[in-house]
Design an enzyme around this catalytic site. Structure first.
Site, PDB file in Angstrom:
ATOM      1  N   HIS A  17       0.858  -1.185   0.000  1.00 52.23           N
ATOM      2  CA  HIS A  17       0.000   0.000   0.000  1.00 52.23           C
ATOM      3  C   HIS A  17       0.897   1.239   0.000  1.00 52.23           C
ATOM      4  O   HIS A  17       1.936   1.271   0.676  1.00 52.23           O
ATOM      5  CB  HIS A  17      -0.893  -0.016   1.241  1.00 52.23           C
ATOM      6  N   ASP A  19       0.932   4.142   1.435  1.00 53.50           N
ATOM      7  CA  ASP A  19       1.306   4.686   2.741  1.00 53.50           C
ATOM      8  C   ASP A  19       2.251   3.756   3.481  1.00 53.50           C
ATOM      9  O   ASP A  19       3.137   4.201   4.216  1.00 53.50           O
ATOM     10  CB  ASP A  19       0.058   4.928   3.593  1.00 53.50           C
ATOM     11  N   LYS A  20       2.086   2.454   3.297  1.00 55.40           N
ATOM     12  CA  LYS A  20       2.967   1.498   3.952  1.00 55.40           C
ATOM     13  C   LYS A  20       4.341   1.460   3.286  1.00 55.40           C
ATOM     14  O   LYS A  20       5.356   1.204   3.948  1.00 55.40           O
ATOM     15  CB  LYS A  20       2.337   0.110   3.955  1.00 55.40           C
ATOM     16  N   GLU A  45      10.219  11.686   7.308  1.00 53.99           N
ATOM     17  CA  GLU A  45       8.952  11.568   6.590  1.00 53.99           C
ATOM     18  C   GLU A  45       9.237  11.216   5.131  1.00 53.99           C
ATOM     19  O   GLU A  45      10.201  11.701   4.534  1.00 53.99           O
ATOM     20  CB  GLU A  45       8.173  12.883   6.647  1.00 53.99           C
ATOM     21  N   GLU A  58      14.100  15.762  10.228  1.00 49.00           N
ATOM     22  CA  GLU A  58      15.225  16.200  11.045  1.00 49.00           C
ATOM     23  C   GLU A  58      16.013  15.009  11.559  1.00 49.00           C
ATOM     24  O   GLU A  58      15.425  14.019  12.005  1.00 49.00           O
ATOM     25  CB  GLU A  58      14.716  17.002  12.248  1.00 49.00           C
ATOM     26  N   LYS A 177      -5.686  -4.392   0.393  1.00 46.29           N
ATOM     27  CA  LYS A 177      -6.372  -3.987   1.622  1.00 46.29           C
ATOM     28  C   LYS A 177      -7.318  -5.112   2.025  1.00 46.29           C
ATOM     29  O   LYS A 177      -7.835  -5.835   1.168  1.00 46.29           O
ATOM     30  CB  LYS A 177      -7.171  -2.692   1.413  1.00 46.29           C
ATOM     31  N   PHE A 241      -8.165  -4.106 -10.543  1.00 46.89           N
ATOM     32  CA  PHE A 241      -7.202  -3.402  -9.685  1.00 46.89           C
ATOM     33  C   PHE A 241      -5.805  -3.713 -10.209  1.00 46.89           C
ATOM     34  O   PHE A 241      -5.059  -4.479  -9.624  1.00 46.89           O
ATOM     35  CB  PHE A 241      -7.383  -3.857  -8.239  1.00 46.89           C
ATOM     36  N   ASP A 249      -1.774   5.894  -6.217  1.00 46.04           N
ATOM     37  CA  ASP A 249      -2.150   6.881  -5.203  1.00 46.04           C
ATOM     38  C   ASP A 249      -0.892   7.258  -4.435  1.00 46.04           C
ATOM     39  O   ASP A 249      -0.050   6.401  -4.153  1.00 46.04           O
ATOM     40  CB  ASP A 249      -3.194   6.282  -4.257  1.00 46.04           C
ATOM     41  N   ALA A 250      -0.746   8.515  -4.090  1.00 47.49           N
ATOM     42  CA  ALA A 250       0.428   8.948  -3.328  1.00 47.49           C
ATOM     43  C   ALA A 250       0.408   8.331  -1.938  1.00 47.49           C
ATOM     44  O   ALA A 250      -0.649   8.092  -1.343  1.00 47.49           O
ATOM     45  CB  ALA A 250       0.461  10.470  -3.225  1.00 47.49           C
ATOM     46  N   ARG A 255       0.105   7.665   7.853  1.00 54.62           N
ATOM     47  CA  ARG A 255      -1.319   7.843   7.577  1.00 54.62           C
ATOM     48  C   ARG A 255      -2.165   6.617   7.933  1.00 54.62           C
ATOM     49  O   ARG A 255      -3.371   6.633   7.732  1.00 54.62           O
ATOM     50  CB  ARG A 255      -1.545   8.198   6.100  1.00 54.62           C
ATOM     51  N   LYS A 256      -1.552   5.571   8.440  1.00 55.79           N
ATOM     52  CA  LYS A 256      -2.294   4.356   8.769  1.00 55.79           C
ATOM     53  C   LYS A 256      -2.124   4.010  10.249  1.00 55.79           C
ATOM     54  O   LYS A 256      -1.828   2.880  10.620  1.00 55.79           O
ATOM     55  CB  LYS A 256      -1.837   3.203   7.869  1.00 55.79           C
ATOM     56  N   LYS A 276      10.489   7.446  13.314  1.00 53.18           N
ATOM     57  CA  LYS A 276      10.892   8.131  14.545  1.00 53.18           C
ATOM     58  C   LYS A 276      11.808   7.255  15.380  1.00 53.18           C
ATOM     59  O   LYS A 276      11.544   6.062  15.568  1.00 53.18           O
ATOM     60  CB  LYS A 276       9.652   8.497  15.361  1.00 53.18           C
ATOM     61  N   LYS A 280      11.332   9.656  20.670  1.00 52.19           N
ATOM     62  CA  LYS A 280       9.995  10.190  20.382  1.00 52.19           C
ATOM     63  C   LYS A 280       8.966   9.321  21.105  1.00 52.19           C
ATOM     64  O   LYS A 280       8.734   8.170  20.743  1.00 52.19           O
ATOM     65  CB  LYS A 280       9.699  10.190  18.882  1.00 52.19           C
ATOM     66  N   ASP A 282       5.875   9.384  21.023  1.00 51.81           N
ATOM     67  CA  ASP A 282       4.810   8.889  20.147  1.00 51.81           C
ATOM     68  C   ASP A 282       5.003   7.406  19.875  1.00 51.81           C
ATOM     69  O   ASP A 282       4.033   6.645  19.805  1.00 51.81           O
ATOM     70  CB  ASP A 282       4.828   9.629  18.801  1.00 51.81           C
TER      71      ASP A 282
END
Length: 397
Positions: A17, A19-20, A45, A58, A177, A241, A249-250, A255-256, A276, A280, A282
């Site tokens: 995918h 995003d992955k 990123e 960074e 998916k 597909f 798709d970008a 995002r997941k 990260k 971090k 997060d």
């Protein structure tokens, strides 16, 4: 009183995918830098689109980049080689996105001095949290992995499809998916009411041909009896597909976050993990929250457990802890709130990193199929999935 009979749905997405792909690239950079400097600072990123990969963020680390933004010799080439190898491993050799042919842009730059001064330890203070925020961990005894069943089965479907694809000889391509809806009775999953799988496939293949590959995989993943004559199937419901991944798709890092965690079965603090380093919170504190929640359930102290911890940037000590046993607890939540952080050194960023061994290149493997519900490995990956606090937790009762 919470409902005990209901329907619930979770989704997963494959390693291919878009995003992955971005998550995998970002975590590949984290691993590369931690292999050079275990205390490197990374916030990477990634953007992926048609034959283009862009890095931004960074960084700081010995043998990587100095505070003036000068790269150590050869490191820029190493980054590009590692990124291309990651995309090749996923399996992208398509005209619109090919591991060897995409344009690569690297815009990484030195970490902000103002962030660094808050995070760095000194004689006056311990290492501070890399940001403010709230982090959640969750566990449930509805699967052996102590994960929500809807998400675990969604992950497992795509992992098996990926194994088929990597083995060769199938019509499957990397982007996919899945989505599983289960009916719960008395708080336990009992049947699948809906299965949705969309997978990229080779050119010219029909919906029926795709279903012939996908359906047996789904049936092998779900427990016996979950699929019935009433189960609704949607396999490639658009019909075709063929164009997928970053060409279709970008993709962007982070995002997941619901796929990465609990499939919507638990709250989320909003921060992504991939790209990260473990200063971090997060990432590292979310891992610690899962670790604690999983051990509570593994110890038999509750059927379900949610733990929240909060932090302030530059401050080592957590600002708060909240434990919710969802009415299933065999111990007072207030007792856990008082005692549980002491089992991991007070849950300061340094204590979490040291307890779980997080300053290692162990993150690319987390980028697809969930950060939780996985087996700890010999290299230290998924250390937050260990259940080595069970005896100490039982002693609190």
């Amino acid at each position: 009183m919470s409902r005990t009979s209901f329907f619930f749905t979770s989704e997963s997405v494959s390693e291919g995918h878009p995003d992955k792909v971005a998550d995998r690239i970002s975590d590949t950079v984290v691993d590369l830098f931690l292999s050079k400097d275990p205390f490197a600072r990374v916030a990477c990123e990634t953007l992926t689109t048609t034959n283009l990969v862009v890095l931004a963020g960074e960084i700081r680390g010995q043998g990587i980049m100095d505070t003036e933004g000068n790269w150590a010799p050869g490191v820029k080439d190493e980054i590009e080689a590692a990124v291309r190898a990651a995309v090749k491993d996923i399996g992208y050799e398509q005209s619109g996105f090919h591991w060897e042919k995409f344009e690569f842009q690297n815009h990484l730059h030195p970490q902000s001095a103002h962030i660094a001064q808050g995070v760095d330890a000194s004689e006056e203070k311990d290492e501070g949290a890399g940001d403010q925020g709230i982090m959640f961990g969750y566990a449930s005894n509805e699967t052996p992995e102590l994960m929500p069943a809807t998400l675990q089965y969604s992950h497992n479907i795509l992992k098996k499809l990926a194994e088929l694809r990597h083995a060769g000889g199938t019509i499957l391509e990397p982007d996919a998916k899945s989505q599983v809806t289960l009916r719960y009775e008395d708080g336990k999953p009992v049947a699948a009411t809906s299965i949705v799988v969309s997978t990229q496939h080779a050119e010219g293949k029909t919906q029926a041909e795709v279903a012939a590959v996908v359906r047996p995989v789904v049936e092998s993943v779900l427990p016996q009896g979950f699929i019935t004559n009433e189960t609704v199937w949607h396999i490639n419901p658009t019909g075709t597909f063929e164009i997928g991944g970053p060409d279709g798709d970008a993709g962007v890092t982070g995002r997941k976050i619901i796929v990465d965690t609990y499939g919507g079965a638990a709250p989320h603090g909003g921060g992504a993990f991939s790209g990260k380093d473990p200063t971090k919170v997060d990432r590292s504190a979310a891992y610690a929250c899962r670790y604690l929640a999983k051990n509570v359930v593994a110890a038999g102290l509750a059927d379900r457990c949610t733990i929240q911890i909060s932090y302030a940037i530059g401050v080592a000590k957590p600002q708060s802890i909240h434990v919710d046993l969802h009415g299933t607890g065999k111990i007072a939540e207030s007792v856990l709130e008082e005692k549980i952080l002491g089992l991991i050194g007070g849950a300061t960023p340094r204590a979490i990193r040291e307890h779980l061994g997080l300053n290692k290149p162990i993150y690319a493997r987390t980028a697809a199929y969930g950060h939780f519900g996985r087996e700890p490995d010999a290299e230290g990956g998924f250390s937050w999935e260990k259940t080595d606090l069970v005896d100490q937790l039982k002693a609190l009762v």
